[in-house]
Each structure stands twice: as C-alpha cells, then as structure tokens.
Design an enzyme around this catalytic site. Structure first.
Site, PDB file in Angstrom:
ATOM      1  N   SER A 148       0.903  -1.120   0.019  1.00 40.12           N
ATOM      2  CA  SER A 148       0.265   0.469   0.290  1.00 40.12           C
ATOM      3  C   SER A 148       0.490   1.005  -0.069  1.00 40.12           C
ATOM      4  CB  SER A 148      -1.054   0.359   1.117  1.00 40.12           C
ATOM      5  OG  SER A 148      -0.052  -0.220   2.655  1.00 40.12           O
ATOM      6  N   HIS A 171      -3.418  -3.181  -6.542  1.00 39.60           N
ATOM      7  CA  HIS A 171      -2.842  -2.847  -5.118  1.00 39.60           C
ATOM      8  C   HIS A 171      -4.601  -2.611  -4.671  1.00 39.60           C
ATOM      9  CE1 HIS A 171      -3.929   0.694  -1.653  1.00 39.60           C
ATOM     10  NE2 HIS A 171      -3.296  -0.899  -0.699  1.00 39.60           N
ATOM     11  N   GLU A 183      -6.081  -0.664  -7.418  1.00 42.76           N
ATOM     12  CA  GLU A 183      -5.023  -0.012  -8.254  1.00 42.76           C
ATOM     13  C   GLU A 183      -3.984  -0.849  -8.994  1.00 42.76           C
ATOM     14  OE1 GLU A 183      -5.637   3.905  -5.818  1.00 42.76           O
ATOM     15  OE2 GLU A 183      -4.358   2.269  -5.018  1.00 42.76           O
ATOM     16  N   ASN A 221      -4.328   5.909  -1.641  1.00 40.65           N
ATOM     17  CA  ASN A 221      -3.656   6.314  -0.040  1.00 40.65           C
ATOM     18  C   ASN A 221      -3.275   6.979   0.072  1.00 40.65           C
ATOM     19  OD1 ASN A 221      -4.529   3.894   1.612  1.00 40.65           O
ATOM     20  ND2 ASN A 221      -2.562   2.744   0.979  1.00 40.65           N
TER      21      ASN A 221
HETATM   22  N1  3HC Z   1     -16.583 -10.572   3.034  1.00 40.34           N
HETATM   23  C1  3HC Z   1     -18.132 -10.228   2.233  1.00 40.34           C
HETATM   24  N2  3HC Z   1     -19.235  -9.010   1.969  1.00 40.34           N
HETATM   25  C2  3HC Z   1     -18.180  -8.458   2.777  1.00 40.34           C
HETATM   26  C3  3HC Z   1     -17.522  -7.905   3.755  1.00 40.34           C
HETATM   27  C4  3HC Z   1     -16.483  -9.505   3.882  1.00 40.34           C
HETATM   28  N3  3HC Z   1     -15.254  -9.333   4.179  1.00 40.34           N
HETATM   29  N4  3HC Z   1     -17.336  -7.085   4.596  1.00 40.34           N
HETATM   30  C5  3HC Z   1     -18.537  -6.971   4.806  1.00 40.34           C
HETATM   31  N5  3HC Z   1     -19.294  -7.539   3.286  1.00 40.34           N
HETATM   32  C6  3HC Z   1     -20.502  -7.227   2.541  1.00 40.34           C
HETATM   33  C7  3HC Z   1     -21.976  -7.730   3.732  1.00 40.34           C
HETATM   34  O1  3HC Z   1     -22.249  -8.847   3.680  1.00 40.34           O
HETATM   35  C8  3HC Z   1     -23.182  -6.684   2.843  1.00 40.34           C
HETATM   36  O2  3HC Z   1     -23.229  -6.901   1.601  1.00 40.34           O
HETATM   37  P1  3HC Z   1     -24.926  -6.803   1.417  1.00 40.34           P
HETATM   38  O3  3HC Z   1     -24.927  -5.219   1.408  1.00 40.34           O
HETATM   39  O4  3HC Z   1     -24.517  -7.509   0.095  1.00 40.34           O
HETATM   40  O5  3HC Z   1     -26.092  -7.286   2.357  1.00 40.34           O
HETATM   41  C9  3HC Z   1     -21.791  -5.343   2.759  1.00 40.34           C
HETATM   42  O6  3HC Z   1     -20.744  -6.160   2.293  1.00 40.34           O
HETATM   43  C10 3HC Z   1     -21.828  -4.494   3.809  1.00 40.34           C
HETATM   44  O7  3HC Z   1     -21.708  -4.987   5.252  1.00 40.34           O
HETATM   45  P2  3HC Z   1     -22.709  -4.933   6.140  1.00 40.34           P
HETATM   46  O8  3HC Z   1     -23.842  -4.545   6.486  1.00 40.34           O
HETATM   47  O9  3HC Z   1     -21.517  -5.556   7.265  1.00 40.34           O
HETATM   48  O10 3HC Z   1     -21.400  -3.559   6.949  1.00 40.34           O
HETATM   49  P3  3HC Z   1     -21.467  -1.916   6.136  1.00 40.34           P
HETATM   50  O11 3HC Z   1     -22.152  -1.390   5.184  1.00 40.34           O
HETATM   51  O12 3HC Z   1     -21.059  -1.034   7.835  1.00 40.34           O
HETATM   52  O13 3HC Z   1     -20.177  -2.353   4.982  1.00 40.34           O
HETATM   53  C11 3HC Z   1     -17.660  -1.223   4.580  1.00 40.34           C
HETATM   54  C12 3HC Z   1     -19.106  -2.203   5.355  1.00 40.34           C
HETATM   55  C13 3HC Z   1     -18.528  -2.361   3.445  1.00 40.34           C
HETATM   56  C14 3HC Z   1     -16.555  -2.132   5.264  1.00 40.34           C
HETATM   57  C15 3HC Z   1     -17.946  -0.161   4.386  1.00 40.34           C
HETATM   58  O14 3HC Z   1     -18.347   0.531   5.665  1.00 40.34           O
HETATM   59  C16 3HC Z   1     -17.240   0.565   3.665  1.00 40.34           C
HETATM   60  O15 3HC Z   1     -17.421   0.364   2.626  1.00 40.34           O
HETATM   61  N6  3HC Z   1     -15.942   0.946   4.152  1.00 40.34           N
HETATM   62  C17 3HC Z   1     -14.992   1.981   3.905  1.00 40.34           C
HETATM   63  C18 3HC Z   1     -13.941   0.857   3.730  1.00 40.34           C
HETATM   64  C19 3HC Z   1     -12.730   1.361   2.945  1.00 40.34           C
HETATM   65  O16 3HC Z   1     -12.741   2.592   2.643  1.00 40.34           O
HETATM   66  N7  3HC Z   1     -12.264   0.846   2.579  1.00 40.34           N
HETATM   67  C20 3HC Z   1     -10.768   1.123   2.023  1.00 40.34           C
HETATM   68  C21 3HC Z   1      -9.252   1.519   2.969  1.00 40.34           C
HETATM   69  S1  3HC Z   1      -8.016   1.842   3.198  1.00 40.34           S
HETATM   70  C22 3HC Z   1      -7.018   0.428   2.335  1.00 40.34           C
HETATM   71  O17 3HC Z   1      -7.847  -0.323   2.520  1.00 40.34           O
HETATM   72  C23 3HC Z   1      -5.908   0.523   1.387  1.00 40.34           C
HETATM   73  C24 3HC Z   1      -5.063  -0.078   2.434  1.00 40.34           C
HETATM   74  O18 3HC Z   1      -3.621   0.091   1.737  1.00 40.34           O
HETATM   75  C25 3HC Z   1      -4.533   0.647   3.610  1.00 40.34           C
END
Ligand code: 3HC
Length: 317
Positions: A148, A171, A183, A221
């Site tokens: 990342s 990524h 990415e 990022n």
């Molecule tokens: N596996 C499968 N499905 C998953 C899952 C997983 N690990 N995690 C979440 N889901 C699915 C759920 O089943 C649900 O599906 P549906 O809408 O079809 O029912 C959907 O995702 C939404 O999940 P939840 O209802 O449990 O919870 P939320 O609505 O709060 O969503 C989230 C959770 C998808 C994590 C949302 O909060 C989100 O998009 N957050 C932002 C995440 C983000 O910004 N990620 C990037 C981080 S930076 C990064 O990764 C870079 C690194 O280099 C630092």
C-alpha cells in the site's frame, strides 16, 4: 494536456484505454501471504473460477487464511442462497475446491500466470522474496505486489530487466471481497502488454481497475492518508469529538465510515508506518507537513491501541 471525459460513460469504459493485445488469459494465480488481504484476493480469484494457490510460511497461517475465506464466503452464500443451507455449503465448497494451500513459495509459483504478493510491509523482505520467486516462476508470469505504500520499482530492484518489465503493483482494498477497486500500478519499466493484461484480469474478477504511476500512495492512499491525518489533527486541536467528526463525514460527505472508524479499520500501526515512511523519505513527500507525526496517533500506537484488530483504537470494540 488534460482532456475531459464524458460523465455519462459507464464506469469501466471511463478508465484508461487499453489495447486488445493483452497476453493470453491469466488463469493460475499464486497469492503469497494468507493474511486478510491475501486471503481476500485468493477468495475473489477463486470465486471467478481461477485456480489459486495460497502461500504462507506455516500451516497455521494458511489455516487462518482459509478460515477468513470460509467466513467471508459464508456471508456471501447466505445472501445468494437465503433459506437453503445445502446450497450455501455447496457454494462455499465449490469455490474453496479451487484453492490449494502451500508453504513452499518456489513450488507454488512454478506454474503461475500471475503471482501476487501480500506479505508484511518490509521492503527488504519483499525484495528477497521476489528474488527467490523469480528463480522459479515461468518467464511469462506477471509478478505483482499488493503493497500500500512502498515503491513498486524498489520492490523489483533485485530482479533482471526482463522480470522488471513484467512487474507491477496490484493494490486491493479492505475488505477485498466487497471493495470494487484495484489500483494497477505501472512502473517506468513495466511493459504496456503487462499492464493491459492486468487490467483485463482485474475486470475478469469483477473489480474495477484504476491505472496509475508508481508514486507514494498511488491514488487512494495518497488522498486518504492526508484526510485521516487532518481528522486526527482536528481532534488534537479539540475542534470536535471523534464521534462528531465521523458523523459529519458520513452524513455531510456521504462516506461509508468516518475517518476515525476508517483509521481503526485500517489499523493505527499501519497508518503510522505509512506516514512516517513518507515523511522520512517518500519520493516528493519528504518533510511534507501533511505526513508529520501526530502525538495522538503515536500515543495510541505506543499503548497498543491499534484499532479493530486489537479491540481498541480511537474507539473500543
Ligand atoms: N466478505 C464478504 N462480504 C462482506 C465483507 C467481507 N469481508 N465485509 C462486508 N461485506 C458485505 C456485507 O455482507 C454486506 O453486503 P450486502 O450489502 O450485499 O448485504 C456489505 O458488505 C455491507 O456490509 P455490512 O452491512 O456488514 O456493513 P457496512 O454497510 O457498514 O459496510 C464496509 C461495511 C463495506 C466495510 C463499509 O463500511 C465500507 O465500505 N467502508 C469503507 C471501507 C474502506 O474505505 N476501505 C478501504 C480502506 S483503505 C485500504 O484498504 C488501503 C490499504 O492499503 C490501507
């Protein structure tokens, strides 16, 4: 010169253009590292009918990776086949049957079309791993890192020029099964055909590619880290509480998580590692105040409050 692109074009068509001369299809994937990212990548590739080998240093680590995959797939299966437990189990089993586990990296890459590394964020460890893998992977294989924050070109530094032409960044984002973006990071040495093949593969696994140059933080990022650090500084200046800042960004800007929820989700140690590295010697970022250390962040990391994974961060879980 910047040329405008129509907003009405479909998302995937709006991406960077790519030729149709991409390499013959990528079907055998080896993922090195069975943590959350690696197992997520393996899961998504297997879901899209690819033959996947997941590699880690011990059977214990592989079992943990397999458990992550099974848990996440069960979640998907429950939605796909609500009320039908047999169909849910069959869905999970069918996808898992395409995933092999291995503790022998060289053996595991010997037939791979694409190798994706998702191990610890340590430049030397990654360089050594790829030096070892390049002795065993087919010459045509594409080698990729899911780093990342480390420069892709530096990770490939010990490789010969032919390998460097077939080395890119791929990524993924957490949670990998859910986040649509990948990415595709193009180094100066990478062949266009390799970038095109990677873009085609990303689409084939149901994700949306964004191609970018090998610069610190790539796209997401590079924008997300200043946002997180500015949020932490708002808190340090007592402008508002973490809860209110999170509410503001969720309801005022439409973000799925507020910055503190996101910091806790990504891991405070990870954020500290990234900003410290960039502030110290990130290309074009050295000394940039956006990435200067924060007393609040340093304190939390020192106390072991690393976010969701440790049960405490900005919030308690
Ligand atoms: N596996 C499968 N499905 C998953 C899952 C997983 N690990 N995690 C979440 N889901 C699915 C759920 O089943 C649900 O599906 P549906 O809408 O079809 O029912 C959907 O995702 C939404 O999940 P939840 O209802 O449990 O919870 P939320 O609505 O709060 O969503 C989230 C959770 C998808 C994590 C949302 O909060 C989100 O998009 N957050 C932002 C995440 C983000 O910004 N990620 C990037 C981080 S930076 C990064 O990764 C870079 C690194 O280099 C630092």
């Amino acid at each position: 010169m910047y040329s405008a692109i129509s907003k009405s074009a479909p998302l995937l068509a709006r991406g960077p253009s790519f030729s149709t001369t991409a390499m013959a299809s990528i079907s055998r994937i080896t993922v090195i590292g069975g943590g959350q990212m690696g197992s997520g990548i393996a899961q998504v590739a297997a879901t899209h009918k690819h033959e996947v080998t997941l590699v880690d240093v011990s059977q214990e680590a592989l079992d943990r990776g397999k458990a992550y995959m099974a848990k996440s797939l069960k979640r998907v299966a429950k939605k796909k086949h609500a009320e039908d437990e047999a169909a849910q189990s069959q869905f999970v089993a069918e996808i898992m049957s395409r995933v092999s586990l291995s503790t022998k990296p060289q053996e595991a890459v010997s037939r791979a079309d694409l190798v994706i590394e998702a191990i610890v964020e340590n430049l030397k460890v990654k360089q050594d791993l790829f030096a070892q893998l390049s002795k065993a992977a087919p010459q045509q294989a594409i080698l990729a890192s899911n780093t990342s924050s480390l420069p892709i070109g530096k990770i490939a530094e010990l490789l010969d020029s032919q390998r460097k032409q077939r080395f890119i960044g791929l990524h993924f984002f957490n949670p990998v099964p859910q986040m649509k973006l990948v990415e595709v990071v193009r180094t100066k040495e990478a062949d266009q055909e390799v970038v095109d093949s990677a873009v085609a593969w990303v689409k084939a696994i149901g994700k949306a590619p964004a191609v970018c140059k090998d610069t610190p933080g790539f796209i997401v990022n590079r924008l997300l880290l200043p946002y997180m650090m500015e949020a932490i500084r708002l808190l340090e200046r007592d402008v508002a509480s973490a809860q209110d800042i999170d509410t503001a960004m969720k309801l005022g800007a439409g973000y799925p998580m507020g910055p503190f929820e996101l910091c806790d989700y990504v891991g405070l140690d990870t954020i500290k590692f990234i900003v410290d590295g960039w502030h110290k010697d990130g290309e074009g970022l050295k000394g940039n105040p956006l990435f200067a250390s924060s007393t609040k962040l340093d304190e939390l990391v020192k106390q072991g409050r690393l976010g969701v994974k440790s049960g405490k961060g900005f919030y308690d879980y």
